[in-house]
Design a protein around this motif. Structure first.
Motif: not given
Length: 319
Positions: A96-101, A73-80
């Motif tokens: 802009t997505l670094i903090e969210q990631v 799930a973590a790999r899939a979420w990061l892929y998106d």
């Protein structure tokens, strides 16, 4: 997480990477199996066939399902939320997505650690059950002394900063490395454009397919609420992912987004046949335009939000 700075040899490359950084995610887990020397062992009495095959399973496979599922799930979420990068194990994440990631991966790590800790707590009982199921094939030496050490979940951000004074004395080496880096950056830009178009095509294909085709009994296809929510999520992150300023695809995304904005929720599509037909038709038009933009049209295999194959003993995220 620690940052690693790598010099960029020229201003144009530096400008591209002011928009984000690389992320390396590593997920490792004990596989719970070992190879067996010969298929003849299957004929041995007292051996549960569910535990042997090309490999000997050391514990019930369901016991390892939880940590494996979290890692996938973590790999899939990061892929998106990332773009491919031509370095093994690395993906590019917009600034802009670094903090969210970082926050989301921290949540995944907590889930992973909880699952791994539970497995470690159950390990003795699982090994005891395996000794019965494996019979004469059971070998105590197949099991690690500390199984918890076989599980790991970590990530790091790799930032690329403009070059300062070089430490290299030989100017030929400097120029050679500069040329190699520029080629790498150009490959990264091309990959980013292709990957983003492919991701968009997958979202469009899936939605159009679900809404335009009926089942054999004539009724509309069954679909989940995520049909709409996944599309909206892609549209929300598209601007950040479009680091190459692909204006052609941006215009199409705006068209598709306008269609989805007119849909209250997935239930409205289920209840209203005319709305369903309208959305299917509009997304079909977007599909037709995508056909002219993609040289190698992707197969209709949705990867947005879908789980990736489970990690083996150790695996890194790569788009």
């Amino acid at each position: 997480m620690s940052d690693t700075n790598t010099n960029i040899p020229n201003a144009s490359a530096a400008d591209a990477f002011s928009k984000g950084c690389l992320v390396q995610l590593t997920v490792s887990a004990w596989t719970g199996r070992v190879k067996i020397p010969s298929a003849s062992v299957l004929d041995r009495p007292g051996v549960d066939p569910a535990f042997v095959g090309a490999h000997k399973r050391l514990v019930d496979k369901e016991a390892l399902a939880a940590p494996t599922k979290v890692g996938a799930a973590a790999r899939a979420w990061l892929y998106d939320r990332s773009l491919p990068f031509p370095v093994p194990g690395a993906v590019f994440v917009p600034v802009t997505l670094i903090e969210q990631v970082d926050a989301k991966l921290d949540g995944f790590k907590c889930e992973f650690d909880d699952a791994a800790n539970q497995f470690a707590a159950d390990f003795d009982a699982l090994r005891e059950a395996a000794s019965v199921a494996l019979g004469p094939l059971f070998d105590e030496n197949d099991y690690p002394d500390d199984v918890r050490e076989r599980f790991g979940f970590s990530w790091r951000f790799v930032t690329l900063a403009p070059a300062g004074a070089t430490q290299l004395v030989n100017p030929e080496i400097v120029e050679r490395e500069r040329a190699k880096f520029l080629n790498l950056m150009e490959e990264a830009r091309s990959s980013a454009v292709g990957a983003l178009r492919t991701k968009f095509a997958e979202v469009v294909d899936h939605l159009a397919d679900k809404l335009s085709r009926d089942r054999e009994d004539g009724k509309p296809q069954v679909f989940r609420d995520t049909l709409v929510s996944n599309a909206r999520e892609f549209f929300e992150t598209f601007g950040a992912l479009n680091i190459a300023d692909d204006r052609q695809i941006a215009a199409l995304v705006e068209r598709a987004k306008a269609v989805i904005d007119g849909v209250p929720d997935a239930q409205a599509l289920r209840d209203d046949a005319s709305l369903r037909a309208h959305v299917a038709r509009r997304f079909g038009e977007v599909q037709a335009q995508l056909d002219t933009m993609l040289v190698d049209r992707p197969e209709r295999k949705l990867r947005f939000g879908a789980a990736k194959p489970a990690a083996a003993e150790s695996a890194q995220v790569a788009a």
